[in-house]
Enzyme design. Structure first.
Site, mmCIF file in Angstrom:
data_model
loop_
_atom_site.group_PDB
_atom_site.id
_atom_site.type_symbol
_atom_site.label_atom_id
_atom_site.label_comp_id
_atom_site.label_asym_id
_atom_site.label_seq_id
_atom_site.Cartn_x
_atom_site.Cartn_y
_atom_site.Cartn_z
ATOM 1 N N HIS A 152 11.425 29.597 11.236
ATOM 2 C CA HIS A 152 10.719 30.823 11.598
ATOM 3 C C HIS A 152 11.676 32.010 11.562
ATOM 4 C CE1 HIS A 152 12.677 30.127 15.438
ATOM 5 N NE2 HIS A 152 11.966 29.049 15.678
HETATM 6 P P1 TYD Z 1 9.976 25.897 18.456
HETATM 7 O O1 TYD Z 1 9.914 27.346 18.127
HETATM 8 O O2 TYD Z 1 9.346 24.939 17.521
HETATM 9 O O3 TYD Z 1 11.475 25.487 18.682
HETATM 10 P P2 TYD Z 1 12.708 25.529 17.641
HETATM 11 O O4 TYD Z 1 12.991 26.977 17.388
HETATM 12 O O5 TYD Z 1 13.759 24.867 18.387
HETATM 13 O O6 TYD Z 1 12.347 24.774 16.435
HETATM 14 O O7 TYD Z 1 9.369 25.699 19.911
HETATM 15 C C1 TYD Z 1 8.765 24.498 20.342
HETATM 16 C C2 TYD Z 1 7.717 24.835 21.406
HETATM 17 O O8 TYD Z 1 8.300 25.419 22.556
HETATM 18 C C3 TYD Z 1 6.674 25.830 20.888
HETATM 19 O O9 TYD Z 1 5.406 25.420 21.362
HETATM 20 C C4 TYD Z 1 7.047 27.121 21.538
HETATM 21 C C5 TYD Z 1 7.740 26.693 22.821
HETATM 22 N N1 TYD Z 1 8.825 27.613 23.246
HETATM 23 C C6 TYD Z 1 8.660 28.362 24.413
HETATM 24 O O10 TYD Z 1 7.622 28.298 25.100
HETATM 25 N N2 TYD Z 1 9.684 29.179 24.798
HETATM 26 C C7 TYD Z 1 10.833 29.297 24.081
HETATM 27 O O11 TYD Z 1 11.743 30.066 24.466
HETATM 28 C C8 TYD Z 1 10.976 28.523 22.871
HETATM 29 C C9 TYD Z 1 12.229 28.616 22.046
HETATM 30 C C10 TYD Z 1 9.943 27.697 22.508
#
Ligand code: TYD
Length: 138
Positions: free
Chosen positions: A54
């Site tokens: 992302h």
């Molecule tokens: P995700 O963005 O997939 O994590 P990464 O960047 O590590 O791949 O996040 C996984 C889940 O956690 C998604 O449902 C969003 C949630 N999340 C939060 O609620 N707060 C946060 O600060 C982060 C990084 C993720």
């Protein structure tokens, strides 16, 4: 904008002594260029996993592998680069609008992430075609 202006390797001071290492990371322009509003860390991801995938419209990040190592592929739509994080004193700064993939996590990897904003799902771009469209408009 050039990727080299959006992504920077940081090196933190080690204030350690014979008792062990001590690395301090201060926000607000001391060691990193933003106020830290959120901290999260990723561990237990193995080397078959790709995380991230992302870009963020508002949030800047610094990533630090406080234990183990991982790789981060950064992409601003025009240039890409893979950086290995493998030292607790090393940070990777990323500005807004940088697409990031984290992968190749070692078993002992603990990837600490400092963020300039609170979590807001709306400011995440999770589709690479959408990312390219927004970059092209900017
Ligand atoms: P995700 O963005 O997939 O994590 P990464 O960047 O590590 O791949 O996040 C996984 C889940 O956690 C998604 O449902 C969003 C949630 N999340 C939060 O609620 N707060 C946060 O600060 C982060 C990084 C993720």
């Amino acid at each position: 904008m050039k990727l080299s202006e959006q992504v920077k390797i940081l090196e933190f001071f080690d204030l350690g002594d014979e008792r062990g290492n001590l690395v301090v990371v201060e926000g607000s322009g001391y060691d990193i260029p933003f106020d830290i509003k959120r901290v999260f860390y990723i561990y237990g991801s193995d080397n078959s996993v790709v995380r991230g995938q992302h870009a963020n419209r508002k949030t800047e990040f610094v990533m630090i592998n406080v234990s183990g190592r991982s790789k981060v592929k950064v992409d601003n739509g025009w240039e890409q680069k893979v950086i290995e994080l493998n030292k607790p004193r090393m940070g990777l700064y990323m500005s807004t609008m940088v697409w990031k993939d984290m992968f190749d996590f070692s078993e002992d990897s603990v990837l600490l992430v400092l963020a300039s904003e609170h979590y807001d799902a709306e400011e995440y771009i999770r589709n690479h075609d959408d990312f390219m469209r927004e970059i092209a408009k900017a």
